[in-house]
Design an enzyme around this catalytic site. Sequence first.
Site, PDB file in Angstrom:
ATOM      1  CE  LYS A 168     -51.661  61.723  71.837  1.00 24.08           C
ATOM      2  NZ  LYS A 168     -51.961  62.684  72.902  1.00 24.08           N
ATOM      3  CG  ASP A 204     -55.690  63.946  73.775  1.00 18.44           C
ATOM      4  OD1 ASP A 204     -55.671  64.594  74.837  1.00 18.44           O
ATOM      5  OD2 ASP A 204     -54.689  63.423  73.283  1.00 18.44           O
ATOM      6  CG  HIS A 209     -57.548  62.230  80.686  1.00 20.76           C
ATOM      7  ND1 HIS A 209     -56.975  63.376  81.198  1.00 20.76           N
ATOM      8  CD2 HIS A 209     -56.625  61.683  79.866  1.00 20.76           C
ATOM      9  CE1 HIS A 209     -55.752  63.503  80.703  1.00 20.76           C
ATOM     10  NE2 HIS A 209     -55.511  62.495  79.896  1.00 20.76           N
ATOM     11  CG  HIS A 211     -55.143  58.603  81.993  1.00 19.56           C
ATOM     12  ND1 HIS A 211     -54.345  58.673  80.880  1.00 19.56           N
ATOM     13  CD2 HIS A 211     -56.391  58.341  81.531  1.00 19.56           C
ATOM     14  CE1 HIS A 211     -55.078  58.465  79.794  1.00 19.56           C
ATOM     15  NE2 HIS A 211     -56.331  58.263  80.174  1.00 19.56           N
ATOM     16  CB  SER A 219     -51.525  56.980  79.111  1.00 17.32           C
ATOM     17  OG  SER A 219     -51.626  57.753  77.944  1.00 17.32           O
TER      18      SER A 219
END
Length: 468
Positions: free
Chosen positions: A166, A194, A285, A318, A370
Site C-alpha cells: 500500500k 494490489d 484475486h 482470496h 486478507s
Amino acid sequence: SVGFKAGVKEYKLTYYTPEYQTKDTDILAAFRVTPQPGVPPEEAGAAVAAESSTGTWTTVWTDGLTSLDRYKGRCYRIERVVGEKDQYIAYVAYPLDLFEEGSVTNMFTSIVGNVFGFKALRALRLEDLRIPPAYIKTFQGPPHGIQVERDKLNKYGRPLLGCTIKPKLGLSAKNYGRAVYECLRGGLDFTKDDENVNSQPFMRWRDRFLFCAEALYKAQAETGEIKGHYLNATAGTCEEMIKRAVFARELGVPIVMHDYLTGGFTANTSLAHYCRDNGLLLHIHRAMHAVIDRQKNHGMHFRVLAKALRMSGGDHIHAGTVVGKLEGERDITLGFVDLLRDDFVEQDRSRGIYFTQDWVSLPGVLPVASGGIHVWHMPALTEIFGDDSVLQFGGGTLGHPWGNAPGAVANRVALEACVKARNEGRDLAQEGNEIIREACKWSPELAAACEVWKEIVFNFAAVDVLDK
C-alpha cells in the site's frame, strides 16, 4: 400430422421431472428461486432448467430433429426455503453432453446465462454445483497445488504470511520495490501487487517486475528463506497477459497473479496452463466477486466461484477472513475453504454445501485470508484456517508505527507464537490474547503493533448467512 403443434406450453410439462433419478455424470445445480407472484414454484424451477439448457419460450420445428430427453436440463426437486415466504431451492440436473470439455466459460454461459434475466423470476441465485468426476477429469486445475507449493518454498507446518503493498496506487516502481524488500526481509513469505495494479502511467509493469525481482532476491540472500512477490500479470488482452508472465519467468521469480473474474475464465485457464508448463505458482484475486455473490437472493454464491476457480486453475485464492473487514460468516467460509483444499467433501447443509463433491485428486488451492486483519487476529486466523492457508496483512504490516520491516517482524513473531502454542496443545480460541501478550515480552515490534491495533474491530453482521 407431422407431430408438431405450434404455440406456447408450460415449461413444467417438459422440464419438471420429480421422478428423475440423477446420474453420476450429471452436473447438478441448486438454485434459490424467487418466482413472480402467481408463478408456481414447479413452473419457475422448470423454467430455470429449460432456459439454461435446451428450451426457449415457444415450441419450435427443430425440436423434432434431436432428442430432447437426452439433452434437456431437468428440475428434479423443489424445496421451500426455511424462514422465507416466497423462496425455493430448485435442483436441476444437466446432462454432461451439454458442456464443452475443459471450459468453465462454456459451463457458466449455460448455467448462469440468460436465465438470470428471465421475467417469470423475481430473483435467482446459484447456490452450489456438483461437478461430476467425468467432467473434472477434462480440466488441468491448479498449476501446482498445495503440496508442490510447499516443496517449492521449503516451508511446512504453518500458514504462509503475505502483505499487499500500500498505497495500492501511486507509488513509483523503485519505491514499490523498496517496500517489497522491507516486508520480505522482516519475515514475510510473500508480498503482493494490489488487484488494480496492472500497468499505469505512474508505474509500468516491466519496471515494477524488475524492482520487485531485485527486492526478493536481496531479501532471500539476507534471510536464507525463499521469498515471492505476486506479480500481477492481468492485462487488457490475453496476449499481453502471457507476455508479462513470460517476463516473470525469465526473471526467475516463483509466482505471478491474476484477477480471475475481471480477467475472465478463458484468460485464467490459459495462464494456469502456462504456469504449470513453466514452473510458476499462480495467485488469484477475486475482484468483482461481491457484485456477483453478496446478495442472498440473486447472483451466484462464492462457493460456486471457488469451485470454478479450482477447475480453471489457481494455487491461491482470496477467501475472506471471518474476523476482518470483509464479508464472510464462519461456517459458510469454512465450507468453501474445504471445497478449495480437500479431495472429497461431503454434503453438509449446515455449512452451505448442497452436494457431495469428489475432486478425484485435482490439486488443492490455498485459501488467502486478507482484509482488515492485524496481529490480534492471528490466533483466530491460525485456528480457523489451519496450516494450509495464506494470511495476508496489508495495513496490518505497513501501518506499523516503526515501519514496514518491523511490521513484518511483528506478524511473523505472532504467527510463530500461535503455531508453537497450538502444537503444545493450547487452545487458540480461548487463550489467543494471552499467547500474543506473552510473545510481546520478547518482541518489541509485536508489542508496538499490539498497542496500535488493540481497539480496532469491524462489528457488522454478515449479509450472506445460512438459512435457519
